[in-house]
Design an enzyme around this catalytic site. Structure first.
Site, PDB file in Angstrom:
ATOM      1  N   HIS A  66      44.394  39.351  31.465  1.00  0.00           N
ATOM      2  CA  HIS A  66      45.270  39.473  32.656  1.00  0.00           C
ATOM      3  C   HIS A  66      47.007  39.508  33.408  1.00  0.00           C
ATOM      4  O   HIS A  66      47.820  40.278  33.162  1.00  0.00           O
ATOM      5  CB  HIS A  66      44.262  39.567  33.607  1.00  0.00           C
ATOM      6  N   HIS A  91      49.175  34.356  39.875  1.00  0.00           N
ATOM      7  CA  HIS A  91      49.205  35.077  40.932  1.00  0.00           C
ATOM      8  C   HIS A  91      47.558  35.279  41.181  1.00  0.00           C
ATOM      9  O   HIS A  91      47.458  35.480  41.866  1.00  0.00           O
ATOM     10  CB  HIS A  91      49.446  37.034  40.636  1.00  0.00           C
ATOM     11  N   ASP A  92      46.475  34.862  40.097  1.00  0.00           N
ATOM     12  CA  ASP A  92      45.610  35.000  40.188  1.00  0.00           C
ATOM     13  C   ASP A  92      44.710  33.409  40.574  1.00  0.00           C
ATOM     14  O   ASP A  92      43.284  32.756  40.778  1.00  0.00           O
ATOM     15  CB  ASP A  92      44.305  35.242  39.229  1.00  0.00           C
ATOM     16  N   GLU A  95      43.745  31.754  43.833  1.00  0.00           N
ATOM     17  CA  GLU A  95      42.427  32.651  43.685  1.00  0.00           C
ATOM     18  C   GLU A  95      41.464  31.828  43.384  1.00  0.00           C
ATOM     19  O   GLU A  95      40.227  31.799  44.105  1.00  0.00           O
ATOM     20  CB  GLU A  95      43.366  33.958  44.489  1.00  0.00           C
ATOM     21  N   ASP A  96      41.550  31.955  42.337  1.00  0.00           N
ATOM     22  CA  ASP A  96      40.596  32.054  41.093  1.00  0.00           C
ATOM     23  C   ASP A  96      40.185  30.389  40.978  1.00  0.00           C
ATOM     24  O   ASP A  96      39.338  29.972  40.026  1.00  0.00           O
ATOM     25  CB  ASP A  96      40.893  32.918  39.851  1.00  0.00           C
ATOM     26  N   ASP A 158      49.813  44.030  39.590  1.00  0.00           N
ATOM     27  CA  ASP A 158      48.219  43.940  39.054  1.00  0.00           C
ATOM     28  C   ASP A 158      47.523  45.015  39.020  1.00  0.00           C
ATOM     29  O   ASP A 158      46.134  45.180  38.968  1.00  0.00           O
ATOM     30  CB  ASP A 158      47.891  43.171  40.309  1.00  0.00           C
TER      31      ASP A 158
HETATM   32 MN    MN Z   1      44.567  39.585  39.435  1.00  0.00          MN
END
Ligand code: MN
Length: 753
Positions: A66, A91-92, A95-96, A158
């Site tokens: 992704h 980018h994630d 967050e993840d 995204d």
């Molecule tokens: Mn994403």
């Protein structure tokens, strides 16, 4: 709708797939003309791959695919460079995974960390469960956006990838994501000039929201392909010959409208598929020849095309001379093809095409050093958003509505008297223009001239109008303006100004109220307060204070209805304290007409006093209570400052003076008065289309009278209008009233004193 393909790759195959995808990303990057920072990108890739290791998307594929896909969109479809590619790859991560923004900063520097942090903040869906939460999130999104536009651009990428892979989500999630994409992201993509992405987002949303319709239109497009190709070729062949004769290198493409835009047209115009007229389109992208101006080249091609085919008289759009707010430039012309079909042709230079396809990112690329253009229209738009965000007090829902308005409204372009262009949302008024130029212009705006005709503040503008803003010092911002303003910026500026103006009155009202309580030893409990607020028909204490402070209401308004003797005694005490009726507390203010008053040393009250004014000096002041005009029946009153106050004979205040100050009264006579005065006129009539234009036409046109204020109210069929005009004397006013009475529909014209 496709369901996720069963996922069955060996770990080795998977690893190779990831490597291939990354290699493909790099290939695209190396083919661009960005500086080659391959090392940095490779490090970001390794970092992200390791951070997401073992995690899978809903489809079953490794998560890292992704971010790679998002980075590819960022690089190829938006045209951004290494900073953005790295941020997209990462980018994630925050967050993840366990990593923090600080980790990113340590490895990749401040800029990339900032962008990733921005993306993390807006990582959730914009749509929460409650409307206000949506607005708050949206606000966050835009806040970040104004710090670095790349945050939003990457967010777009995204979202685009998530939409492309939406098939693997549960159906209820599909609706939610498709809905917010159509509602928020597609319009935002449009505003940012990302037309390709906007179209795809719309098509994908449409596909998930209306699968049957989508399939039907898609197959209709496919079914008409052959016929369309024939029509196109018949149309294009002579064009190719002509352009070749001109020695031009160019690309020409047949263009088909997107499924979504065809559906929209069918829905809004209520036409069947066959009648969507501009299904056909041709795009000519030329390389600007050495030594020729690209704008000029557009017009030369236009001229060649219109030699071959007749253009539709109303469908030529020149976005070359006047680019759209998002930077889009092209010349559009719709021509009658040999088969009798209208075909739109878009003429663009290579540079214009890149901007059209990739938006502002491409625009920056053409700036030397890749620097952001300081005063681009986009910057102006971003500043508008900042204006809104700076305002500390807007209700979150209002905020969303204001923005929605701006995102969805189509635009108009108007000209200032100097020929500068302003881009505004459709429906913008003269007052919007005033505020867009400057807060002060808006606050003092009294009317406008549109294409040299006098119009009121609320006049709605059309594209191409030339707009001049008229101001007056005596004008003050009014709350009711809020109702016709259409730009967020103007509303914000007006709201700020109103609040600023009200503050002293609120303070004054608070003092009146507090003084009253102290004076009478009253302790208020909440019940009583609620009652008081109800009596004054206000909902907050501030509103009550405002009413008291401006004199719109007074404390005895309330107490008068309470018949207890205690209350009545309070009222009388209030009067003594001077807190009562607002008239009593009103101080005399100097108006501009009363300045520069000479104070004569001695005035003989027995002689007729001759009033004169040569334009700079005058020997009298006009009483504010009745504001007489030269020619009115008046009397003089020698006040205790030694000035001669002029009152109309019918003025109630003058009656009192006659009774109590007989020794200070003067007989007066108007002499030569060389000055303009303000007269207030009240007009009533039956509203009909154009009546106001006619009235203002009579005033400023045929009688050449300067209008200083215009206030119009319409109630159903009836309108009433108060205006202040600059006049020389009473005769002048009478002439004006007589002329206005002749306007069809006008029922009553009176001078108000
Ligand atoms: Mn994403």
């Amino acid at each position: 709708m496709e369901s996720p393909a069963p996922y069955s790759l060996t770990p080795e195959q998977e690893s190779r797939l990831i490597d291939d995808e990354f290699a493909d990303l790099l290939r695209g990057y190396l083919a661009s003309n960005h500086r080659k920072k391959v090392d940095l990108i490779e490090r970001a890739f390794k970092f992200a791959r390791e951070a997401h290791y073992g995690v899978r998307r809903r489809s079953g594929e490794p998560y890292i695919l992704h971010p790679i896909a998002v980075a590819k969109i960022v690089s190829r479809e938006i045209g951004l460079g290494s900073t953005s590619i790295c941020a997209a790859l990462l980018h994630d991560v925050v967050e993840d995974t366990e990593y923090t923004v600080e980790d990113i900063e340590r490895h990749f520097g401040k800029k990339i960390a900032e962008i990733v942090s921005g993306l993390t903040k807006i990582s959730g869906g914009i749509f929460g469960d409650r409307a206000s939460a949506q607005a708050e999130n949206f606000r966050k999104l835009l806040l970040t956006m104004s710090e670095d536009i790349r945050v939003v651009l990457i967010k777009m990428a995204d979202r685009l990838h998530n939409m492309r892979t939406l098939g693997s989500m549960a159906p209820n999630k599909q609706y939610k994501i498709a809905g917010e994409t159509l509602y928020i992201y597609a319009p935002l993509a449009h505003r940012l000039g990302l037309f390709g992405i906007k179209t795809e987002l719309e098509d994908l949303s449409f596909k998930y929201e209306h699968p049957a319709e989508y399939a039907r239109i898609a197959s209709l497009i496919k079914g008409t392909e052959e016929k369309r190709e024939m029509v196109y070729n018949n149309f294009a062949t002579p064009i190719h010959e002509r352009l070749a004769e001109m020695g031009l290198t160019y690309d020409a493409k047949a263009r088909v409208k997107s499924v979504y835009s065809i559906w929209r047209k069918m829905e809004t115009k209520h036409v069947p598929f066959e009648e969507v007229y501009d299904l056909y389109a041709m795009r000519i992208i030329f390389d600007t020849p050495e030594g020729v101006n690209e704008k000029e080249m557009c017009y030369r091609i236009y001229s060649a095309l219109t030699d071959l085919y007749t253009p539709h008289p109303e469908r030529t759009r020149d976005w070359v001379a006047v680019p759209k707010a998002n930077g889009y430039q092209a010349l559009h012309v719709t021509l009658m093809g040999p088969d009798g079909n209208w075909i739109e042709v878009q003429i663009r230079s290579r540079r214009m095409d890149e901007i059209a396809e990739k938006g502002f990112a491409a625009h920056w690329k053409y700036k030397i050093g890749g620097e952001y253009e300081e005063e681009s229209e986009l910057t102006v738009w971003l500043r508008t958003i900042k204006d809104i965000l700076d305002d500390p007090n807007p209700n979150a829902i209002d905020f969303l509505d204001t923005l929605k308005l701006n995102l969805f409204a189509s635009e108009i372009v108007v000209f200032t008297p100097k020929g500068e262009l302003l881009t505004l949302p459709a429906g913008a008024t003269v007052l919007d223009v005033a505020y867009s130029l400057h807060s002060e212009l808006g606050n003092h705006c009294i009317a406008g001239k549109v294409n040299h005709k006098l119009v009121q503040l609320s006049h709605k503008l059309n594209s191409g109008d030339q707009v001049e803003v008229l101001t007056s010092h005596s004008q003050k911002p009014k709350a009711e303006w809020m109702e016709f303003l259409s730009t967020a910026k103007a509303k914000t500026r007006l709201r700020k100004e109103l609040r600023r103006e009200q503050q002293p009155f609120i303070e004054k009202g608070r003092q009146i109220f507090d003084a009253f309580l102290t004076e009478n030893n009253i302790n208020l409990n909440n019940d009583v307060i609620t009652k008081i607020l109800g009596r004054y028909q206000v909902s907050t204490r501030e509103e009550l204070f405002l009413k008291l402070g401006t004199g719109e209401a007074s404390i005895d308004d309330y107490l008068n209805v309470n018949t207890s003797s205690r209350a009545k005694s309070l009222v009388s005490r209030l009067f003594r304290l001077g807190f009562g009726k607002s008239d009593n507390s009103k101080k005399k203010r100097k108006t501009e007409n009363e300045s520069d008053t000479a104070t004569p040393a001695e005035i003989d009250v027995k002689k007729t006093y001759v009033l004169h004014d040569d334009g700079t000096d005058r020997n009298f002041i006009l009483a504010e209570c009745c504001s007489p005009l030269p020619g009115d029946d008046v009397m003089g009153y020698l006040n205790y400052d030694g000035q001669v106050e002029i009152h109309s004979l019918s003025c109630p205040h003058a009656q009192k003076l006659k009774a109590g100050h007989g020794d200070r009264l003067l007989a007066v006579k108007w002499d030569k008065i060389d000055r303009d005065f303000i007269a207030n006129i009240h007009v009533e009539g039956i509203d009909r289309h154009g009546i106001l234009q006619e009235l203002t036409g009579v005033i400023s046109g045929s009688l050449d009278i300067d209008m200083r204020r215009l206030n119009i109210e319409a109630h159903g069929e009836v309108f009433s209008c108060d205006l202040d005009v600059k006049v020389t004397d009473v005769k002048h006013v009478r002439r004006l009233c007589a002329a206005m009475r002749k306007v069809d529909g006008v029922r009553r014209v009176v001078r108000v004193k």
